[in-house]
Each structure stands twice: as structure tokens, then as C-alpha cells.
Design a protein around this motif. Structure first.
Motif, PDB file in Angstrom:
ATOM      1  N   ASP A  82       0.826  -1.208   0.000  1.00 13.01           N
ATOM      2  CA  ASP A  82       0.000   0.000   0.000  1.00 13.01           C
ATOM      3  C   ASP A  82       0.861   1.259   0.000  1.00 13.01           C
ATOM      4  N   ASP A  83       1.913   1.270   0.823  1.00 14.68           N
ATOM      5  CA  ASP A  83       2.781   2.453   0.894  1.00 14.68           C
ATOM      6  C   ASP A  83       3.427   2.735  -0.461  1.00 14.68           C
ATOM      7  N   ASP A  84       3.843   1.676  -1.153  1.00 12.69           N
ATOM      8  CA  ASP A  84       4.451   1.850  -2.468  1.00 12.69           C
ATOM      9  C   ASP A  84       3.453   2.439  -3.463  1.00 12.69           C
ATOM     10  N   LEU A  85       2.200   1.981  -3.392  1.00 17.97           N
ATOM     11  CA  LEU A  85       1.182   2.509  -4.299  1.00 17.97           C
ATOM     12  C   LEU A  85       0.862   3.967  -3.979  1.00 17.97           C
ATOM     13  N   VAL A  86       0.848   4.317  -2.702  1.00 22.64           N
ATOM     14  CA  VAL A  86       0.605   5.711  -2.323  1.00 22.64           C
ATOM     15  C   VAL A  86       1.706   6.610  -2.886  1.00 22.64           C
ATOM     16  N   ARG A  87       2.952   6.143  -2.782  1.00 23.41           N
ATOM     17  CA  ARG A  87       4.057   6.927  -3.346  1.00 23.41           C
ATOM     18  C   ARG A  87       3.925   7.039  -4.858  1.00 23.41           C
ATOM     19  N   ARG A  88       3.539   5.943  -5.512  1.00 20.86           N
ATOM     20  CA  ARG A  88       3.366   5.980  -6.955  1.00 20.86           C
ATOM     21  C   ARG A  88       2.257   6.942  -7.345  1.00 20.86           C
ATOM     22  N   HIS A  89       1.182   6.950  -6.589  1.00 17.51           N
ATOM     23  CA  HIS A  89       0.082   7.887  -6.833  1.00 17.51           C
ATOM     24  C   HIS A  89       0.580   9.323  -6.740  1.00 17.51           C
ATOM     25  N   GLY A  90       1.398   9.603  -5.745  1.00 12.36           N
ATOM     26  CA  GLY A  90       1.916  10.973  -5.580  1.00 12.36           C
ATOM     27  C   GLY A  90       2.756  11.414  -6.763  1.00 12.36           C
ATOM     28  N   MET A  91       3.576  10.496  -7.294  1.00 13.32           N
ATOM     29  CA  MET A  91       4.411  10.842  -8.444  1.00 13.32           C
ATOM     30  C   MET A  91       3.559  11.076  -9.690  1.00 13.32           C
ATOM     31  N   ILE A  92       2.560  10.206  -9.899  1.00 13.45           N
ATOM     32  CA  ILE A  92       1.678  10.371 -11.056  1.00 13.45           C
ATOM     33  C   ILE A  92       0.911  11.690 -10.952  1.00 13.45           C
ATOM     34  N   ARG A  93       0.426  11.968  -9.756  1.00 17.63           N
ATOM     35  CA  ARG A  93      -0.330  13.207  -9.554  1.00 17.63           C
ATOM     36  C   ARG A  93       0.551  14.425  -9.855  1.00 17.63           C
ATOM     37  N   GLY A  94       1.814  14.376  -9.450  1.00 17.42           N
ATOM     38  CA  GLY A  94       2.728  15.477  -9.736  1.00 17.42           C
ATOM     39  C   GLY A  94       2.973  15.635 -11.220  1.00 17.42           C
TER      40      GLY A  94
END
Length: 389
Positions: free
Chosen positions: A310-322
Motif C-alpha cells: 500500500d505504501d508503495d502505491l501511495v508513493r506511486r500515486h503521488g508521483m503520477i499526480r505530480g
């Protein structure tokens, strides 16, 4: 095989991996019968093997979880012989092209059934019948099985011999699945055995059910079934793959859950996602939840690794959002949110170094959205809090 024979109406039950005993035995015979054979389920008997030569193996299955169905005066025992004799007398089967088997799980014993199994010629069959008559005459009151037993006692000597000399109590184990495990162990990792067996029984049961629903004879060819099952084993017995065996939820359930507007659906509504997006999100969310529980229960994954996932996906979401903000800052918040969502949905990542099915990442992101750890709209927190839900 006599495809025009009338089906016999008798069956027994007993749960193994969630299945009754008959589908378990049908699956066993589909794996072990000679090439060119077919196996029917609840047609001419509980299970029957139809050999290429025209020979027929009729098998009655009995669950013995609560009682002994083959004790000397058990109605189940004599009902079995009644069924076979009825088929013989009506011409549905011919004695010289059939054998009769009784499978009981867990194993039980009985003096009469053991004597019947041992009787291999006419003289022995006649002696068994005489012994049963003698024991019956000594009873103080008629047993509950008398009507069924009398049918055998009143049959002609030729008919009695035809059934008895071709009858045997099939060896069994406390767990009928163990024989199937032994068949698959040389080619299947132990950790995958039961789930592949469960799936194989399910495949067979679904195939039989489809035939019945179409009004066709519930009989499967051994060669085709075995080829398809072995292909399934090869696909799902890979150490680098986490295989999903969760069923796709039916449309009615998906629509019903979407209509309750859980948080992950409200998140999609904020970015004006299509109805197809909403329904796909529900389906993948449900399958992913089932996969996580299934893999953890079978020890395929360490439950603690799901937190890291889950933590890895949250980080990936943040990068995509940026990235979306940088590249599409001129677009509306809803459009940017849909772009973020779709890129997240297409993301692929391994879990514990193993590949996961396509729906799993998408379902995991929707799970995170449901817990408000990620969002698609830039102001999702405020908007969710302010929508009155």
C-alpha cells in the motif's frame, strides 16, 4: 456409452473443499480414467465412467460423516442394490458390460458389504444371499431397510449373481481429496495443491451444470477435460506468479454495491468518471479483497507485506499526480483527476517479487481511495467531507 439411457435419481452429500462427494469423485475419474473414456455425473448413477469399449462403471457415493451407510441393515446400502437391480431389470444396463462400485467416505465397514465384495462367483453369491436371509429371519422386528433389501432377495438368482459378482466396496480414505493430491503431487507444488484441486473440481462441476442447463447429458470427455486442466495447472503452478482464483462478481451485485456509493465510488464521481469506470472499480475492488484474504490464508504472502504494498502505491500515486499537474495544469480538476486515476489503474507492480493479475493493482488503488489514503480530485478531502455523506 448409452447416451439415451434414463438418468437415475439418487445421490449423497458430503463437503470437501466446499463440494459434495459426487463432483470430487467425478474429478478423480476425469484424471484417472483411460483415454477415450467419458465421466458422467448424477446421470446413470452418482458417478459413472463410460469406457471406449462400451463397458460401464457405476459408482454410488455415500457420505459417512454422521452414520454408517453400509452397516448390515442400513437402508442406504440396500437402496444402492435396489437402484442397480432396477436398472438391470429395465434394460438400462446390461450386466455383462457393467461393474458396480460403492464409495464411502470416511471409510466404514459392514459384514454383509464385505461378504458381497468378496463373492466372485455364482456359488459365493448364493451363499451370501442365504446368509442374509438367515440373519434377517433371526431379527425380532423388521429392519427399516426391509423393502429395499427384499427387492434383492426376491430377484432371480441370475440377477443376484450378475450384480453381486461385479460389485465391490471401493477403497477410500478419510479425506477423498488425498487420492487426488497423490496424482498431482509429482507436478504441483504442495502449497498450490488444494487450490488447484478446488479449481479443477469447480471447472468440472461448472461444465456439468452448463450441460444440464442446456438440457444435455451431463457427461464429459476425459481427454478434453484433462487437456484443459493440465493447461490450467501449467499456467497457475508458476513460482513467480500470484494467481487469482476469485470469481468475477455478478453484474447485479456490482450494480448494487455501486448504488450504495462507498467512498471509492464517491471519489470517482468527483472526477466525473463514466458508469463503466464505476462498475469496473467495484468488480476489481471485490476481487482484490478476495485475493488478499485467499493468498494470506494459504500462506502465499506475508500479511505484513500488504502494508508495504500500500505504501508503495501511495508513493506511486503521488508521483503520477505530480506529473499530471506539471503536464496538464491547464485542464480542469476533474480532467486531471481522471488522468491520475487511469494512470494508476494501468500501473503494474510485483507483490513480494511476484507478478499479480491485472485487476489487483487497480483494485488496490480503489481500496486506498476507499480509505482516503489517495484521491483523484485535487480537493478530494474537502469535497468528500462536504458532500453530506
Amino acid at each position: 456409452m448409452n447416451a439415451n439411457a434414463k438418468p437415475a435419481k439418487h445421490s449423497a452429500a458430503g463437503p470437501y473443499l466446499g463440494f459434495a462427494l459426487q463432483p470430487v469423485r467425478a474429478f478423480h475419474h476425469l484424471l484417472t480414467s483411460p483415454r477415450g473414456s467419458s465421466v458422467s455425473l448424477e446421470f446413470q448413477d452418482d458417478v459413472a465412467v463410460h469406457y471406449p469399449s462400451g463397458f460401464l462403471r457405476l459408482e454410488q457415493t455415500k457420505s459417512a460423516l454422521k452414520q454408517n451407510p453400509i452397516s448390515d441393515w442400513a437402508t442406504d446400502l440396500w437402496n444402492t442394490f435396489h437402484n442397480w437391480l432396477t436398472m438391470l431389470q429395465s434394460g438400462v444396463i446390461k450386466a455383462n458390460t457393467a461393474e458396480f462400485r460403492l464409495y464411502v467416505a470416511p471409510p466404514k465397514a459392514g459384514a454383509f458389504v464385505e461378504a458381497l465384495t468378496a463373492a466372485s462367483d455364482a456359488t459365493a453369491a448364493k451363499a451370501v444371499i442365504a446368509n442374509i436371509r438367515s440373519k434377517l429371519a433371526k431379527l425380532r422386528k423388521d429392519p427399516a431397510c426391509l423393502d429395499k433389501l427384499q427387492f434383492l432377495l426376491d430377484a432371480t438368482e441370475e440377477q443376484q449373481t450378475a450384480i453381486i459378482t461385479r460389485f465391490a466396496l471401493e477403497p477410500s480414505a478419510a479425506d477423498p481429496l488425498e487420492a487426488i493430491r497423490d496424482i498431482l503431487r509429482p507436478s504441483v507444488a504442495d502449497i498450490h495443491l488444494d487450490i488447484l484441486i478446488k479449481s479443477g473440481i469447480g471447472q468440472a462441476k461448472q461444465a456439468y451444470d452448463r450441460l444440464i442447463q442446456r438440457g444435455e447429458t451431463p457427461i464429459l470427455g476425459v481427454d478434453l477435460f484433462r487437456r484443459e486442466f493440465h493447461a490450467f495447472v501449467r499456467q497457475n503452478n508458476l513460482p513467480g506468479l500470484l494467481t487469482s482464483l476469485s470469481a468475477t462478481p455478478d453484474d447485479a451485485r456490482v450494480v448494487d454495491i455501486a448504488s450504495t456509493r462507498p467512498i471509492f465510488i464517491r471519489q470517482l464521481e468527483l472526477v466525473e468518471a463514466t458508469n463503466d469506470d464505476l462498475l469496473r472499480a467495484v468488480s476489481d475492488y471485490l476481487r482484490t479483497s478476495a485475493d488478499k484474504a485467499d493468498w494470506a490464508d494459504r500462506g502465499l504472502i506475508y500479511t505484513g507485506s500488504l502494508g508495504t504494498w500500500d505504501d508503495d502505491l501511495v508513493r506511486r500515486h503521488g508521483m503520477i499526480r505530480g506529473d499530471i499537474a506539471d503536464l496538464h495544469g491547464d485542464k480542469s480538476a476533474a480532467t486531471q483527476g481522471r488522468l491520475v486515476y487511469r494512470q494508476c489503474a494501468q500501473h503494474q507492480a510485483p507483490l513480494e517479487g511476484r507478478a499479480v493479475p491485472g485487476h489487483f493493482v487497480h483494485g488496490s488503488f480503489n481500496d486506498l481511495a476507499d480509505r482516503r489514503r489517495v484521491g483523484w480530485h485535487g480537493d478530494f478531502e474537502a469535497l468528500l467531507d462536504g458532500d453530506g455523506q
